[in-house]
Design a protein around this motif. Structure first.
Motif, mmCIF file in Angstrom:
data_model
loop_
_atom_site.group_PDB
_atom_site.id
_atom_site.type_symbol
_atom_site.label_atom_id
_atom_site.label_comp_id
_atom_site.label_asym_id
_atom_site.label_seq_id
_atom_site.Cartn_x
_atom_site.Cartn_y
_atom_site.Cartn_z
ATOM 1 N N LEU A 1 0.818 -1.208 0.000
ATOM 2 C CA LEU A 1 0.000 0.000 0.000
ATOM 3 C C LEU A 1 0.853 1.259 0.000
ATOM 4 C CD1 LEU A 1 -2.821 -0.996 2.519
ATOM 5 C CD2 LEU A 1 -3.094 -0.568 0.076
ATOM 6 N N PHE B 1 -3.405 9.100 0.570
ATOM 7 C CA PHE B 1 -4.273 8.322 1.458
ATOM 8 C C PHE B 1 -3.857 6.849 1.480
ATOM 9 C CE2 PHE B 1 -8.008 5.607 2.013
ATOM 10 C CZ PHE B 1 -8.437 6.028 3.263
ATOM 11 N N ILE B 2 -3.539 6.309 0.308
ATOM 12 C CA ILE B 2 -3.113 4.901 0.224
ATOM 13 C C ILE B 2 -1.796 4.699 0.969
ATOM 14 C CG2 ILE B 2 -2.345 3.087 -1.357
ATOM 15 C CD1 ILE B 2 -4.318 4.268 -3.419
ATOM 16 N N SER C 1 -2.359 4.759 4.643
ATOM 17 C CA SER C 1 -2.981 3.490 5.040
ATOM 18 C C SER C 1 -1.924 2.396 5.171
ATOM 19 C CB SER C 1 -4.040 3.073 4.007
ATOM 20 O OG SER C 1 -5.074 4.031 3.928
ATOM 21 N N ILE D 1 -0.122 2.784 8.383
ATOM 22 C CA ILE D 1 -0.965 2.325 9.491
ATOM 23 C C ILE D 1 -0.911 0.796 9.586
ATOM 24 C CG2 ILE D 1 -3.349 2.134 10.305
ATOM 25 C CD1 ILE D 1 -3.811 4.954 9.158
#
Length: 201
Positions: A51, A82-83, A86, A89
């Motif tokens: 990701l 955003f990817i 992510s 995370i």
């Protein structure tokens, strides 16, 4: 084999740099130290890396999908960012899961802190300069299952201290005046210990 020994020696030298108290290893001698992972944390790590790099590629605007009519008016870098976030995370979650799995059967014991010290930890910052923070090392003894162990427990905090005084205050708040403290230990390998509380990552 020689490469493994040299790598472990390099790891030991880096770990002991700046410290008077020498690290007491808990992992097998002559083998490189490893970071604990399980099949589940490997899945988190792989997904996170995929990701993260997919997001970088997307943010760079390489894929034409960001220019089609469905996304007109949207900054093509935003979905990629955003990817990537992510992915980070996922990577962080993998380390949290690994820490939980590694320490889930650990035992809290009282130990004697027979020596302690603080030392500067160096971190790279902008333009090749180094920022200085402070960390600590303890030498502790305890009895477990009728046997005495001497350990240098790992730090439970992942963030270094900004000043020497902060590090000293932290230790004073968690080591009693008679030098008693608490460790979490691996009952299968009591040399593997963590100071004060279990690690979060």
């Amino acid at each position: 084999m020689k490469i493994e020994i040299k790598l472990r020696k390099l790891q030991d030298n880096l770990r002991n740099k700046g410290f008077r108290i020498k690290w007491i290893p808990w992992q097998e001698k002559g083998k490189p130290e490893y970071v604990y992972n399980s099949p589940l944390t490997h899945i988190f790590n792989i997904a996170g890396l995929v990701l993260f790099f997919a997001g970088i590629v997307s943010a760079a605007g390489i894929y034409e999908i960001w220019q089609n009519e469905y996304l007109s008016g949207i900054n093509p870098s935003l979905p990629g960012i955003f990817i990537s976030v992510s992915g980070m995370i996922f990577l962080l979650s993998g380390r949290i899961v690994a820490a939980f799995q590694k320490q889930k059967g650990w035992v809290r014991i009282e130990a004697d802190c027979i020596d302690r010290e603080t030392a500067q930890a160096f971190h790279l910052s902008g333009r090749g300069s180094k920022s200085k923070t402070w960390t600590y090392r303890l030498l502790c003894t305890f009895y477990f299952n009728g046997r005495k162990y001497t350990v240098t427990p790992e730090n439970s905090k992942i963030i270094s201290f900004n000043t020497k005084k902060q590090a000293e205050n932290y230790l004073e708040s968690r080591i009693s005046t008679d030098n008693k403290c608490f460790l979490y230990i691996d009952p299968q390998n009591p040399l593997h210990a963590v100071f004060d509380r279990k690690q979060k990552i």
